[in-house]
Design an enzyme around this catalytic site. Sequence first.
Site, short mmCIF file in Angstrom:
data_model
loop_
_atom_site.label_atom_id
_atom_site.label_comp_id
_atom_site.label_asym_id
_atom_site.label_seq_id
_atom_site.Cartn_x
_atom_site.Cartn_y
_atom_site.Cartn_z
N SER A 3 -9.40 1.66 2.51
CA SER A 3 -8.49 2.48 1.74
C SER A 3 -7.41 1.65 1.02
O SER A 3 -6.69 2.16 0.17
CB SER A 3 -7.80 3.51 2.65
N LYS A 25 0.85 -1.19 0.00
CA LYS A 25 0.00 0.00 0.00
C LYS A 25 0.88 1.24 0.00
O LYS A 25 1.85 1.32 0.78
CB LYS A 25 -0.91 -0.02 1.23
N SER A 74 -10.17 -1.01 6.63
CA SER A 74 -9.50 -0.94 5.33
C SER A 74 -8.70 -2.16 4.92
O SER A 74 -8.08 -2.16 3.86
CB SER A 74 -8.59 0.29 5.30
#
Length: 415
Positions: free
Chosen positions: A131, A62, A155
């Site tokens: 996210s 990420k 997330s």
Amino acid sequence: MLSLLDLLRRIDAGETTPGAAVREAHMAIADRDGDLRAFASVDGSAQAAADGPLRGVAVGLKDIIDTADMPTEMGTPIYAGWRPRADAAIVSALRRAGATVIGKTTTTPLAYLDPTATRNPRNPAHTPGGSSAGSAAAVGAGMIPLAVGTQTAGSVIRPASFCGVASVKPSFRMLPTVGVKCFAWTLDTLGLFAATVADVAYALAAVTGRDDLRVDGRAPAAPRIGVVTQDFAGAPEDDSATALDAAARMAERARAVVRSLQLPPALADAFHLHQPLQDYEARQALAWEYDHHRDRLAPLLRRALDEARTISAETYDQARRAAHQARLALREAFKDADVLLTFSAPGAAPEGFGSTGNARFNRVWTLMGTPCVNVPGLENAQGMPVGVQVIAPFGRDAEALAAAAFVERTLRTRP
């Protein structure tokens, strides 16, 4: 999807090599990511390590996780071209285990709610969640066998459910967040995405040195399961209600002891205070970005930080006390169950890209710091994935993964 355990078995059998496995990942990204847009950047020169428990395993990170050899842009123009000096601690752990960091996966801007351009690999007309959008989508599309995300509310678990992959949000601070962009320091937790529960368990064991977390090659015992519906979080959609009922019935048929449980009232109090606690900390964690680049912040994040100015220190302290009381009360629930089984998300991935979905069935567990596992394997009538979530007491990550593997196996063998 690519099972990293299957990949490692092929390497051990001489059917492929670590280098060939990484090249295959590069080709898959080149072939599929143009439509899905799961990657923020790709390291075309990334080479496989010759040894280590994750040799040949291409991993996506990420893009709020620092990497010394790739940009870390955090989904916002504020950090366009930013090159950290050092790898985050989790990146060093992955490299030491032999994993190949192949690229940075997309994140919503600064890991809040404003959506990314990433599409759901099961249906590109639907959100992949957030996210950690790119991490879930890249694994779900079979581009890479392993990805890393973060969870402050939902997330990790929610996008895994939406994209039909397994994920684990370990106990708070099992994985170090040094070198990871902070949003809320009492909540931010790293998590892993892979094809199956056994895959995420193996990867978590590899980067932590905790072999007891592994579930591959073992027949997990039938656990005592407490089914909880989190009434304080509102009603689920029909798809999630059906999935939870099916998972509970299949687990009971496989000789698990399954019973419905009511969560202590303190959990409801903590649920309602997650948001002010999170936003109070985000207001401080993102103070530089707000003070110097407010106009460049994504709209939902900018509004949240504007509104966070009204959250008092007293409200924050109350939230922390409520969380502490809820953690104590949660011990009582686990006297009658080894693990809890609940919704991973309100339903299947919403159509469209105006939202990444709702984290209301994840928030309280992130606040509790408990290990959570998304178990894939169920779908709605339209063929979209709908996960269920297994939760164990804090520090009992091995039990969470074993029970999740048990549930996953029952879903695979259902009539």
